[in-house]
Motif scaffolding. Sequence first.
Motif, PDB file in Angstrom:
ATOM      1  N   SER A  38      20.269  15.162  -7.452  1.00 34.60           N
ATOM      2  CA  SER A  38      19.927  14.196  -8.481  1.00 34.60           C
ATOM      3  C   SER A  38      20.761  12.829  -7.909  1.00 34.60           C
ATOM      4  CB  SER A  38      20.392  14.685  -9.960  1.00 34.60           C
ATOM      5  OG  SER A  38      19.772  15.614 -10.376  1.00 34.60           O
ATOM      6  N   ILE A  39      22.101  13.151  -7.626  1.00 39.14           N
ATOM      7  CA  ILE A  39      23.012  12.059  -6.864  1.00 39.14           C
ATOM      8  C   ILE A  39      22.233  11.577  -5.771  1.00 39.14           C
ATOM      9  CG2 ILE A  39      25.127  11.522  -5.748  1.00 39.14           C
ATOM     10  CD1 ILE A  39      26.267  13.990  -7.318  1.00 39.14           C
ATOM     11  N   ALA A  40      21.483  12.150  -4.775  1.00 39.27           N
ATOM     12  CA  ALA A  40      21.168  11.767  -3.631  1.00 39.27           C
ATOM     13  C   ALA A  40      19.847  10.923  -4.014  1.00 39.27           C
ATOM     14  CB  ALA A  40      20.451  13.067  -2.637  1.00 39.27           C
ATOM     15  N   MET A  41      18.984  11.241  -4.826  1.00 35.62           N
ATOM     16  CA  MET A  41      17.733  10.398  -5.327  1.00 35.62           C
ATOM     17  C   MET A  41      18.355   9.132  -5.846  1.00 35.62           C
ATOM     18  SD  MET A  41      15.045  13.244  -6.847  1.00 35.62           S
ATOM     19  CE  MET A  41      16.046  14.477  -7.266  1.00 35.62           C
ATOM     20  N   THR A  42      19.475   9.317  -6.634  1.00 35.31           N
ATOM     21  CA  THR A  42      19.920   8.213  -7.226  1.00 35.31           C
ATOM     22  C   THR A  42      20.571   6.927  -5.942  1.00 35.31           C
ATOM     23  OG1 THR A  42      20.672   9.320  -9.050  1.00 35.31           O
ATOM     24  CG2 THR A  42      21.716   7.037  -8.759  1.00 35.31           C
ATOM     25  N   ILE A  43      21.045   7.357  -5.075  1.00 34.53           N
ATOM     26  CA  ILE A  43      21.565   6.920  -3.950  1.00 34.53           C
ATOM     27  C   ILE A  43      20.505   6.234  -3.232  1.00 34.53           C
ATOM     28  CG2 ILE A  43      22.531   6.729  -1.619  1.00 34.53           C
ATOM     29  CD1 ILE A  43      24.484   8.996  -2.954  1.00 34.53           C
ATOM     30  N   LEU A  44      19.128   6.827  -2.778  1.00 36.50           N
ATOM     31  CA  LEU A  44      18.247   6.479  -2.085  1.00 36.50           C
ATOM     32  C   LEU A  44      17.358   5.420  -2.967  1.00 36.50           C
ATOM     33  CD1 LEU A  44      16.962   9.850  -0.093  1.00 36.50           C
ATOM     34  CD2 LEU A  44      18.139   7.559   0.726  1.00 36.50           C
ATOM     35  N   ASP A  45      17.600   5.597  -4.133  1.00 34.96           N
ATOM     36  CA  ASP A  45      16.570   4.662  -5.152  1.00 34.96           C
ATOM     37  C   ASP A  45      17.157   3.168  -4.967  1.00 34.96           C
ATOM     38  OD1 ASP A  45      14.448   4.082  -7.020  1.00 34.96           O
ATOM     39  OD2 ASP A  45      16.421   3.714  -8.246  1.00 34.96           O
ATOM     40  N   SER A  46      18.742   3.268  -4.658  1.00 30.57           N
ATOM     41  CA  SER A  46      19.391   1.913  -4.901  1.00 30.57           C
ATOM     42  C   SER A  46      19.332   1.462  -3.360  1.00 30.57           C
ATOM     43  CB  SER A  46      20.482   1.920  -5.258  1.00 30.57           C
ATOM     44  OG  SER A  46      20.524   2.209  -6.779  1.00 30.57           O
ATOM     45  N   ILE A  70      12.521  15.423 -13.326  1.00 25.97           N
ATOM     46  CA  ILE A  70      12.895  14.218 -12.375  1.00 25.97           C
ATOM     47  C   ILE A  70      11.828  13.207 -12.703  1.00 25.97           C
ATOM     48  CG2 ILE A  70      12.583  14.003  -9.607  1.00 25.97           C
ATOM     49  CD1 ILE A  70      13.574  16.664  -9.409  1.00 25.97           C
ATOM     50  N   PRO A  71      12.179  12.006 -12.527  1.00 26.90           N
ATOM     51  CA  PRO A  71      11.255  10.911 -12.630  1.00 26.90           C
ATOM     52  C   PRO A  71      10.028  11.161 -11.677  1.00 26.90           C
ATOM     53  CG  PRO A  71      13.232  10.025 -12.770  1.00 26.90           C
ATOM     54  CD  PRO A  71      13.384  11.420 -12.357  1.00 26.90           C
ATOM     55  N   ASP A  72       8.597  11.030 -12.150  1.00 24.33           N
ATOM     56  CA  ASP A  72       7.866  11.072 -11.227  1.00 24.33           C
ATOM     57  C   ASP A  72       7.603  10.262  -9.773  1.00 24.33           C
ATOM     58  OD1 ASP A  72       6.534  12.830 -12.880  1.00 24.33           O
ATOM     59  OD2 ASP A  72       4.930  11.380 -13.767  1.00 24.33           O
ATOM     60  N   ASN A  73       8.172   8.976  -9.955  1.00 23.41           N
ATOM     61  CA  ASN A  73       8.373   8.209  -8.934  1.00 23.41           C
ATOM     62  C   ASN A  73       9.202   8.731  -7.591  1.00 23.41           C
ATOM     63  OD1 ASN A  73      10.395   7.389 -10.706  1.00 23.41           O
ATOM     64  ND2 ASN A  73      10.730   5.586  -9.538  1.00 23.41           N
ATOM     65  N   PHE A  74      10.269   9.484  -8.446  1.00 24.12           N
ATOM     66  CA  PHE A  74      11.146  10.003  -7.418  1.00 24.12           C
ATOM     67  C   PHE A  74      10.513  11.328  -6.702  1.00 24.12           C
ATOM     68  CE2 PHE A  74      15.759   8.763  -9.170  1.00 24.12           C
ATOM     69  CZ  PHE A  74      15.262   7.344  -9.272  1.00 24.12           C
ATOM     70  N   LYS A  78       7.392  11.697  -6.067  1.00 25.01           N
ATOM     71  CA  LYS A  78       6.598  11.148  -5.091  1.00 25.01           C
ATOM     72  C   LYS A  78       7.122  10.557  -3.718  1.00 25.01           C
ATOM     73  CE  LYS A  78       3.159   9.761  -8.547  1.00 25.01           C
ATOM     74  NZ  LYS A  78       2.416   8.467  -9.184  1.00 25.01           N
ATOM     75  N   LYS A  79       8.476  10.129  -3.830  1.00 25.84           N
ATOM     76  CA  LYS A  79       9.039   9.545  -2.627  1.00 25.84           C
ATOM     77  C   LYS A  79       9.863  10.695  -1.883  1.00 25.84           C
ATOM     78  CE  LYS A  79      10.620   5.216  -4.878  1.00 25.84           C
ATOM     79  NZ  LYS A  79      11.630   4.323  -5.384  1.00 25.84           N
ATOM     80  N   SER A 139      12.358  16.367   0.503  1.00 30.14           N
ATOM     81  CA  SER A 139      12.172  15.967   1.969  1.00 30.14           C
ATOM     82  C   SER A 139      13.415  15.768   2.405  1.00 30.14           C
ATOM     83  CB  SER A 139      11.697  14.519   1.820  1.00 30.14           C
ATOM     84  OG  SER A 139      12.672  13.636   1.290  1.00 30.14           O
ATOM     85  N   ASP A 140      13.063  15.664   3.903  1.00 30.54           N
ATOM     86  CA  ASP A 140      14.366  15.969   4.961  1.00 30.54           C
ATOM     87  C   ASP A 140      15.392  14.623   4.756  1.00 30.54           C
ATOM     88  OD1 ASP A 140      13.415  18.262   6.111  1.00 30.54           O
ATOM     89  OD2 ASP A 140      12.611  17.102   7.879  1.00 30.54           O
ATOM     90  N   ASP A 141      14.730  13.548   4.296  1.00 33.35           N
ATOM     91  CA  ASP A 141      15.610  12.386   3.927  1.00 33.35           C
ATOM     92  C   ASP A 141      16.438  12.671   2.803  1.00 33.35           C
ATOM     93  OD1 ASP A 141      14.430  10.947   6.072  1.00 33.35           O
ATOM     94  OD2 ASP A 141      13.101   9.818   4.693  1.00 33.35           O
ATOM     95  N   LEU A 142      15.956  13.220   1.853  1.00 29.56           N
ATOM     96  CA  LEU A 142      16.825  13.618   0.615  1.00 29.56           C
ATOM     97  C   LEU A 142      17.814  14.864   1.004  1.00 29.56           C
ATOM     98  CD1 LEU A 142      17.024  12.919  -2.305  1.00 29.56           C
ATOM     99  CD2 LEU A 142      15.641  15.142  -2.862  1.00 29.56           C
TER     100      LEU A 142
END
Length: 284
Positions: free
Chosen positions: A133-141, A178-182, A184-185, A197-200
Amino acid sequence: MITLAEQNLSGGDIPYDESDFNNIRNILKEKSGISLSASKKPLVYSRLSRRVRLCSLPDFRSYVSFVNSPAGSEEQLCMIDALTTNVTNFFREKHHFEHFSQIVMPEIIRRAERGEKVRIWSSACSSGQEPFSIAMTILDSFPKANNYNIKILATDISFEMIDFCRRGVYSLKETESIPDNFLKKWSRKTGNEIHFSDDLKELVSFKNLNLLKPWPMQCQFISIFCRNVAIYFDRDTQNMLWRRLSDAVLPGGYLYIGHSEKIAPEIVPDITPCGCPTTYRKDI
């Protein structure tokens, strides 16, 4: 996060008495800091009777002797895993992630773009929902975060949980928050599973760590998440943990704790509550 599940003893054929229970809970307290109340005697039987059988031992007294011996050091870790159940979900206590996104992320981006090392710690990561969840928050910003020296350290006492986390695979049910847009990304759906994903996954480093033992990390963290863990420790152990966590936070950084936890100002005077619930800022 570590919680102790409620189960009832439904009868058993392996000899088990008060002395066995007290010995086991003393080991658990010494090794993990978790304090078991007397009401957890059935839980210990139901969780460990299988371990006793797997070790081909006749009773709990023999099992206690084994896990206390040099030959039983690996089984002692299995015992701790068996007595702890990990209960968490993605973006649990959403206000913490909103605060992290709005208040901490701008500072993370500034530091990263100046070439500084930025570290965040999920200190009892359980089955991985918090650090991801922290990782998704970071990549979102900050979508290019992986191009900078940014890393989330995610630790847990359970080797089994750390192995699970590294896979980055969860059921559809587990990812509903988890938000749908997250999704999908940073994930793909395979059957009834979500694969991150590997990025996450690249943002997160999973390590085994007992919070009561020496910490090998040399750096300080811009944010530490230590939520719903200390409630299973006695007061002295809690206070010791709060002091150590405060020392590990960068000046101006933040410590996030669980919704039913509180840090007394006389215990740790150099961190103070901020506007976000159960969030503390380290003095500059």
